[in-house]
Design a protein around this motif. Structure first.
Motif, PDB file in Angstrom:
ATOM      1  N   LEU A   1      19.014  30.293  -0.331  1.00  0.00           N
ATOM      2  CA  LEU A   1      19.896  30.093  -1.478  1.00  0.00           C
ATOM      3  C   LEU A   1      20.669  28.778  -1.393  1.00  0.00           C
ATOM      4  O   LEU A   1      20.848  28.088  -2.397  1.00  0.00           O
ATOM      5  CB  LEU A   1      20.885  31.257  -1.591  1.00  0.00           C
ATOM      6  CG  LEU A   1      20.259  32.639  -1.841  1.00  0.00           C
ATOM      7  CD1 LEU A   1      21.343  33.697  -1.953  1.00  0.00           C
ATOM      8  CD2 LEU A   1      19.395  32.636  -3.091  1.00  0.00           C
ATOM      9  N   VAL A   2      21.111  28.414  -0.210  1.00  0.00           N
ATOM     10  CA  VAL A   2      21.869  27.165  -0.042  1.00  0.00           C
ATOM     11  C   VAL A   2      20.934  25.965  -0.074  1.00  0.00           C
ATOM     12  O   VAL A   2      21.237  24.921  -0.666  1.00  0.00           O
ATOM     13  CB  VAL A   2      22.662  27.176   1.286  1.00  0.00           C
ATOM     14  CG1 VAL A   2      23.331  25.826   1.530  1.00  0.00           C
ATOM     15  CG2 VAL A   2      23.691  28.286   1.280  1.00  0.00           C
ATOM     16  N   GLY A   3      19.768  26.108   0.542  1.00  0.00           N
ATOM     17  CA  GLY A   3      18.812  25.005   0.618  1.00  0.00           C
ATOM     18  C   GLY A   3      19.102  24.091   1.794  1.00  0.00           C
ATOM     19  O   GLY A   3      19.932  24.393   2.657  1.00  0.00           O
TER      20      GLY A   3
ATOM     21  N   LEU B   1      16.225  24.580  -6.452  1.00  0.00           N
ATOM     22  CA  LEU B   1      15.518  25.453  -7.392  1.00  0.00           C
ATOM     23  C   LEU B   1      16.423  26.579  -7.863  1.00  0.00           C
ATOM     24  O   LEU B   1      16.457  26.907  -9.058  1.00  0.00           O
ATOM     25  CB  LEU B   1      14.261  26.020  -6.733  1.00  0.00           C
ATOM     26  CG  LEU B   1      13.487  27.075  -7.544  1.00  0.00           C
ATOM     27  CD1 LEU B   1      12.995  26.501  -8.868  1.00  0.00           C
ATOM     28  CD2 LEU B   1      12.321  27.632  -6.729  1.00  0.00           C
ATOM     29  N   VAL B   2      17.168  27.181  -6.944  1.00  0.00           N
ATOM     30  CA  VAL B   2      18.090  28.258  -7.318  1.00  0.00           C
ATOM     31  C   VAL B   2      19.100  27.758  -8.343  1.00  0.00           C
ATOM     32  O   VAL B   2      19.357  28.406  -9.365  1.00  0.00           O
ATOM     33  CB  VAL B   2      18.814  28.815  -6.072  1.00  0.00           C
ATOM     34  CG1 VAL B   2      19.885  29.822  -6.476  1.00  0.00           C
ATOM     35  CG2 VAL B   2      17.818  29.459  -5.111  1.00  0.00           C
ATOM     36  N   THR B   3      19.670  26.592  -8.082  1.00  0.00           N
ATOM     37  CA  THR B   3      20.637  26.019  -9.028  1.00  0.00           C
ATOM     38  C   THR B   3      19.960  25.663 -10.345  1.00  0.00           C
ATOM     39  O   THR B   3      20.537  25.838 -11.423  1.00  0.00           O
ATOM     40  CB  THR B   3      21.298  24.775  -8.400  1.00  0.00           C
ATOM     41  OG1 THR B   3      21.994  25.168  -7.212  1.00  0.00           O
ATOM     42  CG2 THR B   3      22.290  24.131  -9.354  1.00  0.00           C
ATOM     43  N   HIS B   4      18.731  25.171 -10.274  1.00  0.00           N
ATOM     44  CA  HIS B   4      17.959  24.829 -11.477  1.00  0.00           C
ATOM     45  C   HIS B   4      17.719  26.081 -12.335  1.00  0.00           C
ATOM     46  O   HIS B   4      17.741  26.016 -13.571  1.00  0.00           O
ATOM     47  CB  HIS B   4      16.635  24.215 -11.045  1.00  0.00           C
ATOM     48  CG  HIS B   4      16.023  23.290 -12.053  1.00  0.00           C
ATOM     49  ND1 HIS B   4      16.677  22.844 -13.169  1.00  0.00           N
ATOM     50  CD2 HIS B   4      14.775  22.727 -12.106  1.00  0.00           C
ATOM     51  CE1 HIS B   4      15.889  22.051 -13.872  1.00  0.00           C
ATOM     52  NE2 HIS B   4      14.718  21.968 -13.249  1.00  0.00           N
TER      53      HIS B   4
ATOM     54  N   TYR C   1      25.992  34.386  -6.272  1.00  0.00           N
ATOM     55  CA  TYR C   1      25.097  34.106  -5.154  1.00  0.00           C
ATOM     56  C   TYR C   1      25.026  35.296  -4.201  1.00  0.00           C
ATOM     57  O   TYR C   1      23.958  35.639  -3.687  1.00  0.00           O
ATOM     58  CB  TYR C   1      25.568  32.863  -4.399  1.00  0.00           C
ATOM     59  CG  TYR C   1      24.942  31.577  -4.862  1.00  0.00           C
ATOM     60  CD1 TYR C   1      23.694  31.185  -4.409  1.00  0.00           C
ATOM     61  CD2 TYR C   1      25.600  30.734  -5.752  1.00  0.00           C
ATOM     62  CE1 TYR C   1      23.110  29.990  -4.817  1.00  0.00           C
ATOM     63  CE2 TYR C   1      25.035  29.539  -6.170  1.00  0.00           C
ATOM     64  CZ  TYR C   1      23.783  29.183  -5.698  1.00  0.00           C
ATOM     65  OH  TYR C   1      23.209  28.007  -6.107  1.00  0.00           O
ATOM     66  N   ARG C   2      26.160  35.912  -3.965  1.00  0.00           N
ATOM     67  CA  ARG C   2      26.171  37.072  -3.071  1.00  0.00           C
ATOM     68  C   ARG C   2      25.351  38.214  -3.650  1.00  0.00           C
ATOM     69  O   ARG C   2      24.656  38.936  -2.928  1.00  0.00           O
ATOM     70  CB  ARG C   2      27.619  37.533  -2.834  1.00  0.00           C
ATOM     71  CG  ARG C   2      28.446  36.563  -2.013  1.00  0.00           C
ATOM     72  CD  ARG C   2      27.953  36.485  -0.572  1.00  0.00           C
ATOM     73  NE  ARG C   2      28.706  35.483   0.195  1.00  0.00           N
ATOM     74  CZ  ARG C   2      28.426  35.140   1.437  1.00  0.00           C
ATOM     75  NH1 ARG C   2      27.412  35.701   2.050  1.00  0.00           N
ATOM     76  NH2 ARG C   2      29.130  34.225   2.060  1.00  0.00           N
ATOM     77  N   ASP C   3      25.423  38.399  -4.984  1.00  0.00           N
ATOM     78  CA  ASP C   3      24.619  39.436  -5.633  1.00  0.00           C
ATOM     79  C   ASP C   3      23.132  39.162  -5.447  1.00  0.00           C
ATOM     80  O   ASP C   3      22.340  40.073  -5.210  1.00  0.00           O
ATOM     81  CB  ASP C   3      24.952  39.512  -7.131  1.00  0.00           C
ATOM     82  CG  ASP C   3      26.306  40.151  -7.388  1.00  0.00           C
ATOM     83  OD1 ASP C   3      26.836  40.793  -6.464  1.00  0.00           O
ATOM     84  OD2 ASP C   3      26.838  40.002  -8.502  1.00  0.00           O
TER      85      ASP C   3
END
Length: 467
Positions: free
Chosen positions: A209-211, A332-335, A348-350
């Motif tokens: 998630l952080v990358g 990618l997650v942020t995208h 993010y925690r979810d």
């Protein structure tokens, strides 16, 4: 005063990230002994300048950093006018930058050298002079506008730099012992204990998630807040969008369409990029240069179909059939959440704990592609469509590796990626049966502990960087 100290501590911490590329730079220095320059290529904000400066401080008596984004015209003029008088050039640079030069003990760093291509072409003469070492950093250095009218020096070596892989992420978190345990587990083919397996799996999900972009990792380590790391990633994505507008040339609209479409394409079951989704009349020949631009910028990791899987995978590759992964899974997650102005730590925690519906298969396959690319692999997959079910198969990645049961000769190593604990290996079984004599070790990366089944190795996802 508090703010100044905090900013300094952040900068110091980023400089201290242990990166694998350092060993490659050390080999270059020892083996080249000044006979070649070193070019560090990679995406913007991946840490090229930081590693170059860190290496210079540690390995040389002095260094001169010339940032071509900031260098005044007078410095450029000195290069343009003094190629026939290097004594004058070195005098100018030494005095202007306030650095004493020592023969064979000074490193010149040409930062963002694509912004002044003449300096890159001058490397041939500078290396031949023999007094000092030269290192370059660059993004988009193969784009046409950055190589027009210059002779690329044969005295230039190059190395690619990528975002932090999972092992480097563990180092950054101070988990060196866990990193060693993971590596030892892979080498010995013995699973980690449940205690360490659970810890490694949890940290891998954090990493996913952080990358691996240094700014995002640094922000997360400083705050333990993924929302604040997300802000850093949004800044990087904005920078990339600005680069597309500024340097994309006549293809910038096509580049932007591809880049914006990546999350949607990866969310599909097969994850192959479908040009028709970009427009009813989209054609491969029209988008070829746009894909090249994204590839050369390191914003994406392209994976092409190897239609006839032999050891020479590139000989049977089909560029028209490809998958297009983001260069960094955190980006990618942020995208994916680009429609939001801000992605909170709670959201993010979810995602981290599976409470939010997100296509996890997309993230898992992207992060594996990222690990393989950082380990030096070019990316290939195998896809075969047939009306006959027994001939229809899809293998996520193909690697080439030595095979113990074939006197260590090179064989194809298929890699299947599974995002859930319950799965089947139908395609892998068919692939093994069809190409048996070409196949070496088969890998299944899954969210479970390691197990060995003959020449098939089931690995936890957090071992992808070991391949």
């Amino acid at each position: 005063m508090i703010v100044v100290i905090f900013q300094y501590s952040q900068r110091l911490r980023a400089d201290m990230f242990k990166r694998k590329i350092y060993a490659a730079l050390k080999r270059w220095k020892d083996e080249s002994a000044g006979s070649t320059a070193m070019m560090i290529e990679g995406a913007r904000r991946v840490g090229k300048s930081t590693i170059a400066e860190t290496f210079a401080r540690n390995e040389y008596r002095s260094h001169v950093l010339i940032d071509w984004q900031k260098a005044p015209q007078a410095v450029k003029d000195s290069f343009l006018n003094n190629m026939d008088d290097l004594d004058a050039l070195f005098m100018d640079l030494s005095v202007y930058y306030g650095v004493r030069l020592y023969e064979r003990e000074t490193l010149f760093i040409f930062d963002e050298v694509q912004l002044f291509p003449f300096a890159r072409s001058a490397v041939k003469h500078l290396v031949a002079d023999g007094r000092y070492d030269f290192m370059e950093t660059g993004s988009l250095i193969s784009i046409k506008r950055n190589v027009d009218d210059i002779l690329i020096p044969s005295e230039e070596e190059s190395v690619s730099m990528f975002p932090l892989d999972f092992e480097e992420f563990l180092w950054a978190k101070g988990e060196e012992l866990l990193a060693e345990a993971v590596r030892h587990s892979f080498d010995s083919r013995r699973a980690l204990s449940p205690l360490l397996d659970n810890k490694a799996e949890r940290l891998f999900r954090e990493y996913m998630l952080v990358g691996g972009m240094p700014q995002a990792v640094e922000r997360y380590l400083d705050t333990a807040d993924m929302g604040k790391a997300d802000r850093a990633k949004r800044q990087i994505l904005r920078l990339y969008t600005q680069d597309i507008e500024k340097y994309g040339g006549s293809d910038k609209e096509r580049v932007r369409r591809i880049f914006d479409e990546i999350p949607s394409q990866l969310s599909k079951h097969e994850k192959k990029f479908t040009l028709a989704d970009l427009g009813e009349n989209a054609r491969g020949r029209e988008y070829r240069d746009a894909f090249f631009w994204l590839d050369e910028s390191y914003l994406v990791n392209r994976c092409v179909n190897a239609t006839d899987p032999h050891v020479g995978l590139s000989l049977h590759s089909e560029d028209s059939s490809m998958k297009c992964y983001m260069g960094d899974t955190g980006l990618l997650v942020t995208h994916v959440f680009a429609d939001r102005t801000y992605t909170s730590n709670e959201l993010y925690r979810d995602v981290l704990f599976g409470k939010l519906e997100v296509n996890e298969g997309m993230l898992v396959e992207n992060v594996v592609a990222q690990q393989l690319r950082a380990s030096g692999h070019r990316l290939f997959f195998y896809s075969r469509y047939s009306r006959q079910a027994e001939d229809r198969m899809e293998i996520d990645f193909l690697l080439v590796g030595e095979y113990e049961n074939a006197a260590m000769k090179a064989r194809i190593c298929p890699v299947e990626v599974k995002s859930t604990k319950r799965y089947k290996t139908v395609s892998l079984d068919k692939f093994k049966a069809k190409f048996d004599k070409r196949i070496g070790t088969q890998y299944v990366l899954h969210p479970r502990p390691m197990r060995v089944d003959g020449d098939r190795l089931y690995l936890p996802l957090y071992m992808a960087h070991c391949l």
